[in-house]
Design a protein around this motif. Sequence first.
Motif, PDB file in Angstrom:
ATOM      1  N   THR A 196       0.843  -1.200   0.000  1.00  0.00           N
ATOM      2  CA  THR A 196       0.000   0.000   0.000  1.00  0.00           C
ATOM      3  C   THR A 196       0.874   1.243   0.000  1.00  0.00           C
ATOM      4  OG1 THR A 196      -1.804  -1.115   1.141  1.00  0.00           O
ATOM      5  CG2 THR A 196      -1.746   1.283   1.274  1.00  0.00           C
ATOM      6  N   LYS A 197       1.929   1.227   0.813  1.00  0.00           N
ATOM      7  CA  LYS A 197       2.855   2.361   0.841  1.00  0.00           C
ATOM      8  C   LYS A 197       3.543   2.538  -0.512  1.00  0.00           C
ATOM      9  CE  LYS A 197       2.487   3.787   5.097  1.00  0.00           C
ATOM     10  NZ  LYS A 197       2.054   5.160   5.423  1.00  0.00           N
ATOM     11  N   LEU A 198       3.914   1.438  -1.156  1.00  0.00           N
ATOM     12  CA  LEU A 198       4.562   1.536  -2.469  1.00  0.00           C
ATOM     13  C   LEU A 198       3.585   2.067  -3.512  1.00  0.00           C
ATOM     14  CD1 LEU A 198       6.716  -1.727  -2.573  1.00  0.00           C
ATOM     15  CD2 LEU A 198       7.529   0.625  -2.417  1.00  0.00           C
ATOM     16  N   GLU A 199       2.326   1.660  -3.420  1.00  0.00           N
ATOM     17  CA  GLU A 199       1.320   2.173  -4.352  1.00  0.00           C
ATOM     18  C   GLU A 199       1.159   3.683  -4.188  1.00  0.00           C
ATOM     19  OE1 GLU A 199      -1.993  -0.155  -3.220  1.00  0.00           O
ATOM     20  OE2 GLU A 199      -1.071  -2.030  -3.892  1.00  0.00           O
ATOM     21  N   GLU A 200       1.078   4.115  -2.930  1.00  0.00           N
ATOM     22  CA  GLU A 200       0.961   5.551  -2.663  1.00  0.00           C
ATOM     23  C   GLU A 200       2.192   6.299  -3.166  1.00  0.00           C
ATOM     24  OE1 GLU A 200       0.446   5.451   1.535  1.00  0.00           O
ATOM     25  OE2 GLU A 200      -1.709   5.071   1.440  1.00  0.00           O
ATOM     26  N   ALA A 201       3.348   5.692  -2.947  1.00  0.00           N
ATOM     27  CA  ALA A 201       4.597   6.325  -3.384  1.00  0.00           C
ATOM     28  C   ALA A 201       4.655   6.452  -4.898  1.00  0.00           C
ATOM     29  CB  ALA A 201       5.799   5.512  -2.886  1.00  0.00           C
ATOM     30  N   SER A 202       4.206   5.432  -5.596  1.00  0.00           N
ATOM     31  CA  SER A 202       4.286   5.469  -7.058  1.00  0.00           C
ATOM     32  C   SER A 202       3.384   6.547  -7.633  1.00  0.00           C
ATOM     33  CB  SER A 202       3.928   4.103  -7.648  1.00  0.00           C
ATOM     34  OG  SER A 202       2.593   3.776  -7.362  1.00  0.00           O
ATOM     35  N   ASP A 203       2.166   6.671  -7.090  1.00  0.00           N
ATOM     36  CA  ASP A 203       1.265   7.724  -7.563  1.00  0.00           C
ATOM     37  C   ASP A 203       1.829   9.106  -7.250  1.00  0.00           C
ATOM     38  OD1 ASP A 203      -0.578   6.015  -8.671  1.00  0.00           O
ATOM     39  OD2 ASP A 203      -1.880   5.966  -6.908  1.00  0.00           O
ATOM     40  N   ALA A 204       2.396   9.253  -6.033  1.00  0.00           N
ATOM     41  CA  ALA A 204       2.976  10.539  -5.650  1.00  0.00           C
ATOM     42  C   ALA A 204       4.179  10.875  -6.524  1.00  0.00           C
ATOM     43  CB  ALA A 204       3.387  10.501  -4.181  1.00  0.00           C
ATOM     44  N   TYR A 205       4.983   9.877  -6.816  1.00  0.00           N
ATOM     45  CA  TYR A 205       6.165  10.089  -7.661  1.00  0.00           C
ATOM     46  C   TYR A 205       5.746  10.513  -9.066  1.00  0.00           C
ATOM     47  CZ  TYR A 205      10.612   9.103  -9.996  1.00  0.00           C
ATOM     48  OH  TYR A 205      11.776   9.206 -10.731  1.00  0.00           O
ATOM     49  N   TYR A 206       4.762   9.809  -9.614  1.00  0.00           N
ATOM     50  CA  TYR A 206       4.276  10.147 -10.948  1.00  0.00           C
ATOM     51  C   TYR A 206       3.734  11.573 -10.980  1.00  0.00           C
ATOM     52  CZ  TYR A 206       1.232  10.233 -15.015  1.00  0.00           C
ATOM     53  OH  TYR A 206       0.601  10.592 -16.188  1.00  0.00           O
ATOM     54  N   GLU A 207       2.939  11.938  -9.979  1.00  0.00           N
ATOM     55  CA  GLU A 207       2.363  13.280  -9.938  1.00  0.00           C
ATOM     56  C   GLU A 207       3.456  14.347  -9.849  1.00  0.00           C
ATOM     57  OE1 GLU A 207      -0.609  15.981  -7.125  1.00  0.00           O
ATOM     58  OE2 GLU A 207      -0.501  13.802  -6.841  1.00  0.00           O
ATOM     59  N   ALA A 208       4.453  14.088  -8.991  1.00  0.00           N
ATOM     60  CA  ALA A 208       5.540  15.056  -8.849  1.00  0.00           C
ATOM     61  C   ALA A 208       6.302  15.222 -10.159  1.00  0.00           C
ATOM     62  CB  ALA A 208       6.491  14.610  -7.733  1.00  0.00           C
ATOM     63  N   MET A 209       6.530  14.128 -10.869  1.00  0.00           N
ATOM     64  CA  MET A 209       7.279  14.210 -12.121  1.00  0.00           C
ATOM     65  C   MET A 209       6.465  14.899 -13.217  1.00  0.00           C
ATOM     66  SD  MET A 209      10.291  13.242 -11.598  1.00  0.00           S
ATOM     67  CE  MET A 209      10.798  13.356 -13.304  1.00  0.00           C
ATOM     68  N   VAL A 210       5.154  14.693 -13.223  1.00  0.00           N
ATOM     69  CA  VAL A 210       4.317  15.399 -14.190  1.00  0.00           C
ATOM     70  C   VAL A 210       4.377  16.901 -13.922  1.00  0.00           C
ATOM     71  CG1 VAL A 210       1.932  15.832 -14.894  1.00  0.00           C
ATOM     72  CG2 VAL A 210       2.761  13.486 -14.702  1.00  0.00           C
ATOM     73  N   GLU A 211       4.286  17.280 -12.641  1.00  0.00           N
ATOM     74  CA  GLU A 211       4.360  18.698 -12.294  1.00  0.00           C
ATOM     75  C   GLU A 211       5.743  19.266 -12.621  1.00  0.00           C
ATOM     76  OE1 GLU A 211       3.207  19.036  -8.230  1.00  0.00           O
ATOM     77  OE2 GLU A 211       1.153  18.370  -8.599  1.00  0.00           O
ATOM     78  N   HIS A 212       6.766  18.469 -12.441  1.00  0.00           N
ATOM     79  CA  HIS A 212       8.116  18.899 -12.814  1.00  0.00           C
ATOM     80  C   HIS A 212       8.202  19.168 -14.310  1.00  0.00           C
ATOM     81  CE1 HIS A 212      12.062  17.773 -14.566  1.00  0.00           C
ATOM     82  NE2 HIS A 212      12.545  18.530 -13.606  1.00  0.00           N
ATOM     83  N   ASP A 213       7.671  18.242 -15.096  1.00  0.00           N
ATOM     84  CA  ASP A 213       7.744  18.399 -16.553  1.00  0.00           C
ATOM     85  C   ASP A 213       6.887  19.565 -17.032  1.00  0.00           C
ATOM     86  OD1 ASP A 213       9.472  16.330 -16.654  1.00  0.00           O
ATOM     87  OD2 ASP A 213       8.186  14.953 -17.747  1.00  0.00           O
ATOM     88  N   ALA A 230      10.214  23.449 -10.719  1.00  0.00           N
ATOM     89  CA  ALA A 230      10.798  22.237 -11.299  1.00  0.00           C
ATOM     90  C   ALA A 230      11.793  21.602 -10.334  1.00  0.00           C
ATOM     91  CB  ALA A 230      11.476  22.566 -12.625  1.00  0.00           C
ATOM     92  N   GLN A 231      12.636  22.413  -9.703  1.00  0.00           N
ATOM     93  CA  GLN A 231      13.620  21.881  -8.766  1.00  0.00           C
ATOM     94  C   GLN A 231      12.937  21.307  -7.530  1.00  0.00           C
ATOM     95  OE1 GLN A 231      17.058  21.631  -9.308  1.00  0.00           O
ATOM     96  NE2 GLN A 231      16.744  20.252  -7.563  1.00  0.00           N
ATOM     97  N   GLU A 232      11.904  22.003  -7.045  1.00  0.00           N
ATOM     98  CA  GLU A 232      11.161  21.522  -5.880  1.00  0.00           C
ATOM     99  C   GLU A 232      10.524  20.172  -6.149  1.00  0.00           C
ATOM    100  OE1 GLU A 232       6.988  22.630  -3.619  1.00  0.00           O
ATOM    101  OE2 GLU A 232       8.143  24.251  -4.538  1.00  0.00           O
ATOM    102  N   LYS A 233       9.906  20.022  -7.326  1.00  0.00           N
ATOM    103  CA  LYS A 233       9.245  18.758  -7.661  1.00  0.00           C
ATOM    104  C   LYS A 233      10.252  17.639  -7.891  1.00  0.00           C
ATOM    105  CE  LYS A 233       5.234  20.416  -7.162  1.00  0.00           C
ATOM    106  NZ  LYS A 233       4.455  19.983  -5.974  1.00  0.00           N
ATOM    107  N   MET A 234      11.391  17.973  -8.464  1.00  0.00           N
ATOM    108  CA  MET A 234      12.423  16.952  -8.644  1.00  0.00           C
ATOM    109  C   MET A 234      12.952  16.477  -7.294  1.00  0.00           C
ATOM    110  SD  MET A 234      14.148  14.964 -10.496  1.00  0.00           S
ATOM    111  CE  MET A 234      13.828  15.539 -12.165  1.00  0.00           C
ATOM    112  N   ASP A 235      13.171  17.402  -6.375  1.00  0.00           N
ATOM    113  CA  ASP A 235      13.623  17.023  -5.034  1.00  0.00           C
ATOM    114  C   ASP A 235      12.581  16.150  -4.349  1.00  0.00           C
ATOM    115  OD1 ASP A 235      15.875  18.532  -5.470  1.00  0.00           O
ATOM    116  OD2 ASP A 235      15.198  20.264  -4.298  1.00  0.00           O
ATOM    117  N   GLU A 236      11.314  16.520  -4.511  1.00  0.00           N
ATOM    118  CA  GLU A 236      10.221  15.749  -3.918  1.00  0.00           C
ATOM    119  C   GLU A 236      10.178  14.336  -4.491  1.00  0.00           C
ATOM    120  OE1 GLU A 236       5.346  15.961  -3.847  1.00  0.00           O
ATOM    121  OE2 GLU A 236       6.490  17.827  -3.989  1.00  0.00           O
ATOM    122  N   ALA A 237      10.305  14.232  -5.814  1.00  0.00           N
ATOM    123  CA  ALA A 237      10.277  12.918  -6.466  1.00  0.00           C
ATOM    124  C   ALA A 237      11.437  12.052  -6.002  1.00  0.00           C
ATOM    125  CB  ALA A 237      10.296  13.091  -7.983  1.00  0.00           C
TER     126      ALA A 237
END
Length: 411
Positions: A57-74, A171-178
Amino acid sequence: MTITKTQFSRRAFLGGAAAFGVALASPLPALADEERTSADVQAEADAVRVKLDDMMTKLEEASDAYYEAMVEHDDAVAAMDEAQVRIDENNAEIADLQERLGGRARDMYRNGRTTILDVILGSNTFDDFLKNWDALDAMNQQDADLVAQTKVLREDNEAQKAEYEAQAEIAQEKMDEAQAIEAEAQELVTQYEAEVNALDAEVAELVEKERQAAAEAEAKRQAEELAKKQAEEAAAAAAAAAAAPSDNGGGSEAPANNEAPANTDSDTGGETYDDSSSDDYSEDTGGGYEESTSSSYSSGGSANYGAVALAEGQLGVPYIWGASEPGVGFDCSGLTSYCYGYSIPHSSSAQYGCANYILPLSQAEPGDVLYTGGHVGICASSGGGSYIHAEAPGSCVKYGSYGLFYCALRW
């Protein structure tokens, strides 16, 4: 009935994962082999399955959060690029305007500036005076326009530079978050694999049986919920069509039974599959995907054997969280994204969100993406009885056949 999507805060994930890891580090109490009863084995298996489910469950949450952060970065990087293009275009226009103003200045220096006195003395008639006056006025207005245009462009340049800097910070903030999310996820993967490797054969077998049984029960519940939701939508559409006025005096035909709604709701709640929802961003995709907005579609379409062939070509490739690289590693949505030429996002929830058709599992065809909350795979046979998926940490891309999924996604 609306399918509810579990909301998740990326900040909550980063804040809570460390405490969660401490809890996971505490080993389960071990019993000597001679002291263990069947009840002890069952209790240990139950505890382990809960632990593994929590990790996934934690990995699922992490993957969605990572994807969202990278989309916002891009998105921020794209905004930076757009601002830079505007700056470059403005600079080119400013250079042209300055060249034209410089030419005017050089002409005035060589020939002298035309004044009102020149206009009066150079006019033989009143008509000549009016023409010369209009010409002088036009020249002065043109010069004023050139100066004004230059000023506007310079002001826009300042605004674009400020936008560029703001987007660069985002962009830098989202990359750090990801990157922080990725580090936490990798630690969870390590803990998951260590937990699985520590199981003895008897407990491991029992855990696997319980996991499959739980996944099948959840898939059945989700399928029933989807069928109920689609039936309600079909009934509502039929009622609306019957109530609408018609030129021939009759109501419109109700939707066909095999019509399936395009996506309107996203992930469902409930227990999630512990294989992998490590569905994170793929650099190949660029991140821009739109959700379907139509309410219903025909389930038309044919088998996509090309996607099946691509999935079969990766059998045995290890599961790696966040990966989508042929021959190296995949997570579940990384595999499905690869099989679709990276034209769909690297996220199970995002794939559900952008699907053109969401169909009951019974209508699945080879090559469709099969879905359950937090996990996806490639359908290998009609009806979804066989599929290929990137299973879980410590596993690999493999065939599966138990009732894990509850619907099919099609584009």
